[in-house]
Scaffold this active site. Structure first.
Site, PDB file in Angstrom:
ATOM      1  N   ASP A   1       2.703   5.585  -6.679  1.00  0.00           N
ATOM      2  CA  ASP A   1       3.977   5.460  -5.961  1.00  0.00           C
ATOM      3  C   ASP A   1       5.191   5.353  -6.875  1.00  0.00           C
ATOM      4  O   ASP A   1       6.319   5.397  -6.394  1.00  0.00           O
ATOM      5  CB  ASP A   1       3.937   4.217  -5.057  1.00  0.00           C
ATOM      6  CG  ASP A   1       2.961   4.403  -3.923  1.00  0.00           C
ATOM      7  OD1 ASP A   1       2.940   5.507  -3.360  1.00  0.00           O
ATOM      8  OD2 ASP A   1       2.219   3.463  -3.609  1.00  0.00           O
TER       9      ASP A   1
ATOM     10  N   HIS B   1      -2.464  -2.115  -9.653  1.00  0.00           N
ATOM     11  CA  HIS B   1      -3.415  -1.530  -8.713  1.00  0.00           C
ATOM     12  C   HIS B   1      -4.663  -2.392  -8.701  1.00  0.00           C
ATOM     13  O   HIS B   1      -5.050  -2.925  -9.740  1.00  0.00           O
ATOM     14  CB  HIS B   1      -3.767  -0.093  -9.147  1.00  0.00           C
ATOM     15  CG  HIS B   1      -4.364   0.713  -8.059  1.00  0.00           C
ATOM     16  ND1 HIS B   1      -5.708   0.676  -7.775  1.00  0.00           N
ATOM     17  CD2 HIS B   1      -3.803   1.558  -7.161  1.00  0.00           C
ATOM     18  CE1 HIS B   1      -5.943   1.476  -6.759  1.00  0.00           C
ATOM     19  NE2 HIS B   1      -4.815   2.029  -6.361  1.00  0.00           N
TER      20      HIS B   1
ATOM     21  N   HIS C   1       0.873  -1.191   0.000  1.00  0.00           N
ATOM     22  CA  HIS C   1       0.000   0.000   0.000  1.00  0.00           C
ATOM     23  C   HIS C   1       0.905   1.234   0.000  1.00  0.00           C
ATOM     24  O   HIS C   1       1.718   1.403  -0.899  1.00  0.00           O
ATOM     25  CB  HIS C   1      -0.933  -0.117   1.212  1.00  0.00           C
ATOM     26  CG  HIS C   1      -2.060   0.849   1.271  1.00  0.00           C
ATOM     27  ND1 HIS C   1      -2.468   1.608   0.204  1.00  0.00           N
ATOM     28  CD2 HIS C   1      -2.903   1.194   2.307  1.00  0.00           C
ATOM     29  CE1 HIS C   1      -3.490   2.369   0.561  1.00  0.00           C
ATOM     30  NE2 HIS C   1      -3.767   2.136   1.842  1.00  0.00           N
TER      31      HIS C   1
END
Ligand code: ACO
Length: 444
Positions: A363, A307, A268
Site C-alpha cells: 500500500d 506486515h 488492511h
C-alpha cells in the site's frame, strides 16, 4: 531414529503425550487429550489474532515473509506481473494452471458475457448519498447481488458455484465503476465487449463526452499489473473473512461482501487511502523527520509500513515502485512521491523500523499511482477489492472442495462471572441451590 512427533509432558500430572507432526504443524485437537481429570474438557491453544494458527491447507498462494517471496500456484509474482494479464492470473488462481490459448479466449468471453449488471443495480446505487464512500457502495451492492441470483444459495453444487464465480469476477469492476460515477455525479457507463478487463474498467470510470474512450496503453497495462499484484495473498484478514463467512455455506455474494468489509479497514486494504492522507498531512519533505518522531513515540503509525507476514521488503511494493516511473512518465510525477521516498529512506535506516523489521508494504506506493491516474483516494480500497475478488473466490472454492473444512467456530476462554442468581430470584427466595463453582464453565 528421529520420529515425526512432539512429546508433551504435562507437569501437573507428569503424564507425557506423543503428538504427530505433519508439515511442521500439530493438530490443535490432539491437545484435547491433555487433561488432569477425565471430566475436564482438555487442553486448547490460545491464539488471539491467529498469529501462529494454520486454518487450512491451501495450494493457491505462497508467501515467505522472511525472504520476501510471493508466488501464485508456484509462479513468482515478478514473472506473472511481467508476462501476463489479470484475466490469466484470475484463471490461474481459480483453476491451478495458466490457461491454454483456447481456454484463455473462452474465459475472456465468459467474463465479457457477465460484465453487465441488472438495470436495478443503478437504482440501488442511486439511493446512496452523493458523498457515500465507494467502498461502502461496493460492499452493499455486492451483498445485494445475492438477491438477484437466488441460485447462488446452492453452494454445494460445483457448477452453480462456478457460475457465481464468473459473475462476480466480471461484475465487480462494473459495480465499482458505477460507485465511482455516482460519487462524481456522472452518468453510468456500460462495459464494452472489445476492451480488456482493466481497460474496460478505466473506460467505465473515465469516459466523458467522447464517442469512444481512448485508452492510454501504459496506464491500462499499469492498472492490469496492479490488479495482478493484488489478486491474492493467502490467509489475510479479508480472505479469512471470506472463508469464515463462507463456511456457513452462505452464498458467495454475501461472503464477498464480508471480505470487502474486512478489506475496508485501515489496517488492511484501507491502508493505501490512509497512506495518501498521511503524505498530504506531512505536506513537505522537511516535515518527515518530525513525523517519524511521532511514529516512534507511538502517537501515529507509519501507514503502508509493516506486515504480519513480511519481515522483509514486500515484493509487490518493489514492483509498484518501479511501475510508478512508467506511470509518472505519462501523467507527470506525483509531488507526494518525494515525501514517500524520504519517509522510506529515513525509516529503513532507523533502528525503530529495522529492529521491528518494518518495510514498505503493497500500500505504500500504490496510492501515488492511483492518484496520478486520476482516482480519488476513497477509490483506492475499491481498486484493491476488484482484483482480490478472484483470490477470495479461489480460496472460497478451495474451502468448499476441502473435506476437512467445517463451519468456522473458534473457542474462547470464558472470563465472565460464575453462575449467579438475579436479584429478583434472591428476593423471592427462588435462587438455585447449585454451587456456582461446580457449574463453572471455563471453555465454551
Ligand atoms: N508504524 C509504526 N510502528 C509499527 C507499524 C507501523 N506501520 N507497524 C508495526 N509497528 C510496530 C508496533 O507498534 C509494534 O511495536 P512494539 O513491539 O514496540 O509494540 C511492532 O511494530 C509489531 O507490530 P504489530 O502491530 O504487533 O504487528 P502486526 O503484525 O499485528 O500488524 C500491521 C501488522 C497491521 C500491517 C501493522 O504493521 C500496521 O498497522 N501497519 C500500518 C497499516 C498498513 O500499512 N496496513 C497494510 C498492511 S498490507 C495489507 O493489508 C494489504
Amino acid at each position: 531414529m528421529p520420529r515425526n512427533t512432539l512429546t508433551v509432558t504435562d507437569n501437573r500430572t507428569g503424564k507425557s503425550y506423543e503428538i504427530p507432526i505433519t508439515n511442521d504443524t500439530i493438530r490443535a485437537i490432539d491437545l484435547r487429550q491433555i487433561k488432569v481429570s477425565e471430566e475436564e474438557f482438555g487442553m486448547m491453544s490460545y491464539d488471539p489474532a491467529f498469529t501462529n494458527t494454520v486454518s487450512c491447507r491451501s495450494a493457491i498462494t505462497l508467501v515467505d515473509g522472511e525472504k520476501g517471496i510471493l508466488r501464485y500456484r508456484g509462479y513468482p509474482i515478478e514473472q506473472l506481473a511481467e508476462h501476463y494479464d489479470y484475466p490469466r492470473i484470475a484463471f490461474l488462481l481459480l483453476f491451478g494452471e495458466l490457461p491454454s490459448p483456447s481456454q484463455y479466449s473462452e474465459w475472456n468471453q465468459t467474463l465479457r458475457r457477465h460484465m453487465m449488471v441488472h438495470e436495478n443495480i443503478k437504482k440501488f446505487i442511486d439511493g446512496f448519498h452523493y458523498d457515500a464512500h465507494p467502498m461502502g457502495m461496493l460492499m452493499s451492492t455486492i451483498a445485494a447481488l445475492s438477491t438477484f441470483y437466488p441460485d447462488a444459495k446452492n453452494t454445494q453444487d460445483p457448477e452453480r458455484r462456478l457460475l457465481q464465480i464468473q459473475r462476480l469476477i466480471a461484475k465487480v469492476p462494473t459495480i465499482a465503476a458505477y460507485a465511482y460515477r455516482h460519487r462524481s455525479g456522472l452518468p453510468y457507463v456500460y462495459p464494452e465487449e472489445d476492451l480488456s478487463y482493466s481497460g474496460n474498467f478505466l473506460a467505465m470510470v473515465s469516459k466523458r463526452h467522447e464517442q469512444r474512450y481512448r485508452l492510454n496503453p501504459v496506464l491500462e497495462r499499469a492498472l492490469d499489473i496492479l490488479f495482478i499484484l493484488h489478486a491474492d495473498h493467502e490467509q489475510n484478514c479479508s480472505t479469512n473473512a471470506m472463508r469464515s463467512v463462507g463456511s456457513s455455506q452462505v452464498d458467495p455474494y454475501s461472503s464477498t461482501a464480508a471480505a470487502i468489509a474486512a478489506l475496508y479497514g485501515p489496517l488492511h486494504g484501507g491502508a493505501n487511502e490512509m497512506v495518501l492522507r498521511m503524505l498530504q498531512q506531512i505536506a513537505t519533505k522537511d516535515h518527515v523527520t518530525e513525523y517519524i518522531k511521532k511514529v516512534k513515540a507511538g502517537e501515529v503509525r507509519l501507514m503502508g509500513f509493516g506486515h504480519r507476514v513480511y519481515k522483509n521488503y514486500d515484493p509487490r511494493a518493489k514492483i509498484i515502485k518501479r511501475l510508478s516511473d512508467e506511470v509518472f512518465a505519462v501523467t507527470g510525477t506525483n509531488p507526494l512521491l518525494d515525501i514517500a521516498l524520504e519517509l522510506e529512506r529515513i525509516a529503513l535506516q532507523d533502528d525503530y523500523f529495522v529492529s521491528r523489521k518494518l518495510y514498505p508494504n503493497v500500500d505504500f506506493y500504490s496510492g501515488l499511482i492511483y492518484q496520478a491516474m486520476g482516482f480519488t483516494s476513497d477509490m483506492f480500497p475499491v481498486l484493491f477489492a476488484i482484483p482480490r475478488t478472484s483470490g477470495w473466490l479461489a480460496q472460497w472454492e478451495e474451502m468448499h472442495r476441502d473435506p476437512e473444512q467445517k463451519i468456522a467456530r473458534p473457542r474462547q476462554i470464558y472470563m465472565g462471572p460464575d453462575r449467579r442468581d438475579v436479584p429478583d430470584a434472591i428476593s423471592s427466595g427462588k435462587q438455585s441451590t447449585a454451587s456456582p463453582t461446580a457449574e463453572k464453565v471455563q471453555r465454551t
